[in-house]
Design a protein around this motif. Structure first.
Motif, PDB file in Angstrom:
ATOM      1  N   ARG A 197       0.823  -1.216   0.000  1.00  0.00           N
ATOM      2  CA  ARG A 197       0.000   0.000   0.000  1.00  0.00           C
ATOM      3  C   ARG A 197       0.849   1.255   0.000  1.00  0.00           C
ATOM      4  NH1 ARG A 197      -4.994   1.159   4.211  1.00  0.00           N
ATOM      5  NH2 ARG A 197      -5.615   3.189   3.378  1.00  0.00           N
ATOM      6  N   ARG A 254      -4.772  -1.707  12.626  1.00  0.00           N
ATOM      7  CA  ARG A 254      -6.016  -1.214  12.024  1.00  0.00           C
ATOM      8  C   ARG A 254      -6.740  -0.224  12.944  1.00  0.00           C
ATOM      9  NH1 ARG A 254      -6.876  -4.558   7.637  1.00  0.00           N
ATOM     10  NH2 ARG A 254      -5.848  -6.596   7.751  1.00  0.00           N
ATOM     11  N   GLY A 284      -6.541   8.511   1.458  1.00  0.00           N
ATOM     12  CA  GLY A 284      -6.979   7.131   1.340  1.00  0.00           C
ATOM     13  C   GLY A 284      -7.466   6.569   2.665  1.00  0.00           C
ATOM     14  N   LEU A 285      -6.815   6.973   3.755  1.00  0.00           N
ATOM     15  CA  LEU A 285      -7.220   6.492   5.083  1.00  0.00           C
ATOM     16  C   LEU A 285      -8.617   6.975   5.446  1.00  0.00           C
ATOM     17  CD1 LEU A 285      -3.896   7.035   7.067  1.00  0.00           C
ATOM     18  CD2 LEU A 285      -4.879   4.857   6.350  1.00  0.00           C
ATOM     19  N   ASP A 305     -10.915   7.796   3.393  1.00  0.00           N
ATOM     20  CA  ASP A 305     -11.852   7.089   2.509  1.00  0.00           C
ATOM     21  C   ASP A 305     -12.233   5.732   3.114  1.00  0.00           C
ATOM     22  OD1 ASP A 305     -11.837   9.142   0.684  1.00  0.00           O
ATOM     23  OD2 ASP A 305     -10.369   8.213  -0.654  1.00  0.00           O
ATOM     24  N   ASP A 306     -11.309   5.170   3.903  1.00  0.00           N
ATOM     25  CA  ASP A 306     -11.565   3.878   4.566  1.00  0.00           C
ATOM     26  C   ASP A 306     -12.278   4.044   5.903  1.00  0.00           C
ATOM     27  OD1 ASP A 306     -10.329   2.576   2.484  1.00  0.00           O
ATOM     28  OD2 ASP A 306      -8.396   2.378   3.494  1.00  0.00           O
TER      29      ASP A 306
END
Length: 330
Positions: free
Chosen positions: A122, A153, A180-181, A183-184
């Motif tokens: 990633r 996580r 991106g984080l 978005d998660d």
């Protein structure tokens, strides 16, 4: 609403030094809260309190719904933390660093190796996975450090000036990873000295100065308070500085800042620039430098507090040393 991060009246003293003076803030789940301020403002102290590394002198805070003092062990299960400087073991490889973190978190060896491979991919570190971290570039170490904070996580991630010392390319890459984080669904608290960084990433921004929250809102809200752009004028002849300052003050309707012969002021209307040029020409003032640029952190602070960010940098060392001592003894 249940906030991912909520603090009310946080105060912290290190002996006679006041690092925080009643800071309150909230962050909604899946968003980025930018904490903006110069060295010594209290950003790292606040982050350490929220990450349960030190306790507040007064006030309270909840992270993931848990009190950071009473339920510190539960908070630690939810968070990840990346400090100002990479905390990886330079003698271990990228894979070994991440597997070690996984094992310390109680994850099985097999699952730790799988998670390490996933994160290395990633963060575009697969090719360097079996190299010692000491051979990594600064940007690679920061990416590895961020990956390490994600092994467990976490639902909430604290990033304390994560782009310190990075070149523009590495910084932009890290910004993409933060996006991106979120978005998660990860909530990010980002401390930074850079208005541009907060502008790029933060859904909401709190500005801290000398341990106090002096402004709060979105990037557009803050820009509206200080003017979206800054006009800068430097006369060829230094004695003309007073004339330039007077003209700029009248047209910009703001008290100009004068430093080293450069007169600057926040403006909201770009048409002020040609008006200033005409007035200076009428006054017979020769201009050596004239520019219009976006507001910087320094203009934000000057507009809000009347002093510059570098006026308090000398306090940073004292605060950091005091915090380090208390963090070590906690």
């Amino acid at each position: 609403m249940t906030y991912a991060i909520q603090a009310e009246g946080l105060e912290k003293r290190f002996g006679e030094t006041r690092a925080l003076a009643g800071v309150s803030l909230t962050a909604e789940p899946g968003t980025v809260l930018g904490v903006l301020g110069p060295n010594g403002a209290g950003k790292t102290t606040m982050t350490r309190i929220l990450a349960t590394l030190i306790e507040p002198t007064a006030g309270n805070a909840r992270v993931g719904g848990f009190d950071v003092v009473k339920d510190a062990h539960k908070v630690r299960q939810l968070i990840g933390l990346t400090g100002q400087y990479a905390g990886v073991d330079e003698m271990l490889t990228g894979t070994e660093n991440l597997v070690l973190i996984g094992r310390l978190l109680g994850i099985s060896r097999k699952a730790s190796k799988s998670r390490a491979a996933e994160l290395l991919d990633r963060f575009q570190l697969t090719e360097a996975a079996e190299r010692a971290a000491k051979t990594y570039s600064g940007g690679m170490r920061r990416r590895l450090d961020l990956a390490a904070s994600l092994v467990g996580r976490p639902q909430i991630l604290f990033l304390d000036e994560p782009t310190t010392g990075l070149d523009p390319r590495s910084r932009n890459g890290l910004w993409d990873m933060v996006r991106g984080l979120t978005d998660d669904g990860v909530t990010v608290l980002l401390t930074t000295q850079y208005l541009e960084e907060a502008d790029q990433l933060a859904d909401d921004i709190i500005v801290i100065d000398r341990g106090e929250a002096i402004a709060h809102g979105t990037s557009d809200t803050l820009k509206a308070q200080v003017g979206g752009q800054v006009l800068e004028v430097r006369p060829v002849d230094a004695p003309d500085g007073d004339t330039v300052a007077k003209i700029v003050a009248e047209l910009a309707d703001a008290v100009p800042d004068v430093r080293d012969g450069l007169i600057s002021a926040p403006i909201t209307d770009p048409q002020i620039m040609p008006a200033v040029v005409r007035r200076l020409d009428d006054a017979g003032v020769a201009v050596g430098e004239l520019s219009l640029r976006k507001s910087s952190l320094d203009e934000v602070f000057f507009a809000l507090t009347g002093h510059h960010t570098d006026d308090i940098d000398a306090e940073a060392g004292e605060l950091a040393q005091s915090a380090d001592k208390e963090g070590a003894s906690a």
